[in-house]
Design a protein around this motif. Structure first.
Motif, PDB file in Angstrom:
ATOM      1  N   GLU A  32       0.815  -1.212   0.000  1.00 54.80           N
ATOM      2  CA  GLU A  32       0.000   0.000   0.000  1.00 54.80           C
ATOM      3  C   GLU A  32       0.856   1.272   0.000  1.00 54.80           C
ATOM      4  OE1 GLU A  32      -3.646   1.951  -0.215  1.00 54.80           O
ATOM      5  OE2 GLU A  32      -3.214  -0.194  -0.411  1.00 54.80           O
ATOM      6  N   ARG A  60       0.759   0.418  -6.244  1.00 55.49           N
ATOM      7  CA  ARG A  60      -0.052  -0.413  -5.340  1.00 55.49           C
ATOM      8  C   ARG A  60      -1.240  -1.066  -6.045  1.00 55.49           C
ATOM      9  NH1 ARG A  60      -1.285   4.911  -4.257  1.00 55.49           N
ATOM     10  NH2 ARG A  60       0.451   5.103  -2.798  1.00 55.49           N
ATOM     11  N   ASP A  61      -1.898  -0.325  -6.949  1.00 58.75           N
ATOM     12  CA  ASP A  61      -3.085  -0.887  -7.601  1.00 58.75           C
ATOM     13  C   ASP A  61      -2.720  -2.107  -8.446  1.00 58.75           C
ATOM     14  OD1 ASP A  61      -4.639   1.052  -6.425  1.00 58.75           O
ATOM     15  OD2 ASP A  61      -4.671   2.363  -8.186  1.00 58.75           O
ATOM     16  N   HIS A  68      -1.999  -4.953  -6.042  1.00 58.04           N
ATOM     17  CA  HIS A  68      -3.225  -5.512  -5.470  1.00 58.04           C
ATOM     18  C   HIS A  68      -3.940  -6.409  -6.489  1.00 58.04           C
ATOM     19  CE1 HIS A  68      -2.502  -3.235  -1.980  1.00 58.04           C
ATOM     20  NE2 HIS A  68      -3.129  -2.127  -2.296  1.00 58.04           N
ATOM     21  N   THR A 103      -2.186  -9.661  -6.571  1.00 53.83           N
ATOM     22  CA  THR A 103      -2.517 -10.463  -5.394  1.00 53.83           C
ATOM     23  C   THR A 103      -3.871 -11.136  -5.563  1.00 53.83           C
ATOM     24  OG1 THR A 103      -1.204  -9.027  -3.937  1.00 53.83           O
ATOM     25  CG2 THR A 103      -2.902 -10.385  -2.897  1.00 53.83           C
ATOM     26  N   ARG A 131      -4.259 -11.161   1.533  1.00 52.52           N
ATOM     27  CA  ARG A 131      -4.895  -9.902   1.141  1.00 52.52           C
ATOM     28  C   ARG A 131      -4.836  -8.874   2.284  1.00 52.52           C
ATOM     29  NH1 ARG A 131      -9.406 -11.955   0.218  1.00 52.52           N
ATOM     30  NH2 ARG A 131      -9.311 -12.145  -2.063  1.00 52.52           N
ATOM     31  N   ARG A 180      -2.534  -5.368   1.973  1.00 45.84           N
ATOM     32  CA  ARG A 180      -3.324  -4.144   1.819  1.00 45.84           C
ATOM     33  C   ARG A 180      -3.287  -3.256   3.052  1.00 45.84           C
ATOM     34  NH1 ARG A 180      -7.126  -3.424  -2.282  1.00 45.84           N
ATOM     35  NH2 ARG A 180      -7.178  -5.095  -3.849  1.00 45.84           N
TER      36      ARG A 180
END
Length: 274
Positions: A132, A137-138, A141, A144, A201, A205
């Motif tokens: 994060e 980061r997006d 994510h 993931t 997750r 995050r």
């Protein structure tokens, strides 16, 4: 540094939503060694090396192996695991503690420093996967979520290939198949599935409270393995250290240096303990 190989004292602590398995070795100021999802067994060689001069606490994190939850579908997050550590330190009644966490466990000890700074004398966060904090980061994510979907869809090796590629860790296919393929221990497989489904997750995050950590930055060490340059957790660790205004501390080995060469790792860690 001499290894102490006596059998640990094994205890179980009841917490509001489950039971925590933990082990104690040695005598002296309290040191806590934690991972996520790594169990107490993964830290046993390192714990034995530190137990000559310290009381060393190791534990199975919530939901993993010998630390079952009342609701096995509950998510695991760094704040929840930090609450567990706070209760364990209180149960041992030997704090404040020097707490060392590796990987997801590094996120745990940072969350503990935020919520209960009075319980920690030193916080050593070794390669926390704080996605994060990064500009991409997006994308991370999304990766993931893809690896979780691949795993839950039944492609175990495909999920681990995605994990290794995203993390920047190198593992040849033959080794990957040897470690994660074929006949495996059912407990290991259950823990692995739980980690993909309920822990990965929530860990990656989680965003630490940088201002809260700055208030105790004189007690924080951000560790990076000397074999980790360019890997994801090298990036996240350097970003965290920069945000706190401290220099990262280099440890021997890679992301799991504590297990790769416990003796070398213990020598470096021992020098950082108060």
């Amino acid at each position: 540094m001499t290894s102490v190989s006596s059998q640990p004292i094994v205890r179980t602590l009841r917490v509001p939503d489950g039971r925590l398995h933990y082990e104690l070795r040695g005598q002296g100021p309290l040191v806590v060694l934690v991972g996520s999802p790594m169990t107490a067994d993964a830290f046993a060689p390192l714990a034995d090396l530190l137990a000559g001069s310290r009381t060393v606490l190791t534990t199975d994190p919530r939901g993993i192996n010998r630390s079952p939850l009342d609701d096995p579908d509950q998510e695991s997050t760094p704040p929840l695991r930090a609450g567990d550590l706070s209760r364990l330190i209180a149960d041992v009644d030997a704090g404040p503690a020097a707490v060392f966490g590796s990987s997801g466990g590094a996120c745990t000890v940072l969350a503990l420093a935020q919520a209960h700074p009075e319980q920690v004398s030193a916080v050593i966060a070794h390669e926390p996967p704080l996605n994060e904090l990064l500009d991409d980061r997006d994308e991370l994510h999304r990766a993931t979520e893809e690896m979780i979907e691949i795993y839950l869809g039944g492609d175990v090796l495909g999920a681990w290939r995605k994990f290794m590629a995203t993390s920047g860790l190198m593992m040849p296919d033959a080794m990957l198949e040897d470690v994660f393929g074929g006949d495996r221990d059912p407990r290991q497989v259950a823990d692995e599935r739980w980690w993909f489904e309920h822990e990965l997750r929530g860990t990656t995050r989680w965003k630490p409270g940088v201002e809260a950590l700055r208030a105790v930055k004189d007690r924080i060490v951000v560790g990076i393995g000397d074999a980790s340059p360019g890997q994801l957790c090298d990036r996240t660790s350097r970003t965290l250290a920069g945000a706190l205004g401290i220099e990262p501390t280099i440890f021997p080995g890679g992301h799991t240096g504590f297990a790769e060469d416990p003796a070398a790792f213990a020598g470096r860690l021992h020098g950082l303990l108060p």
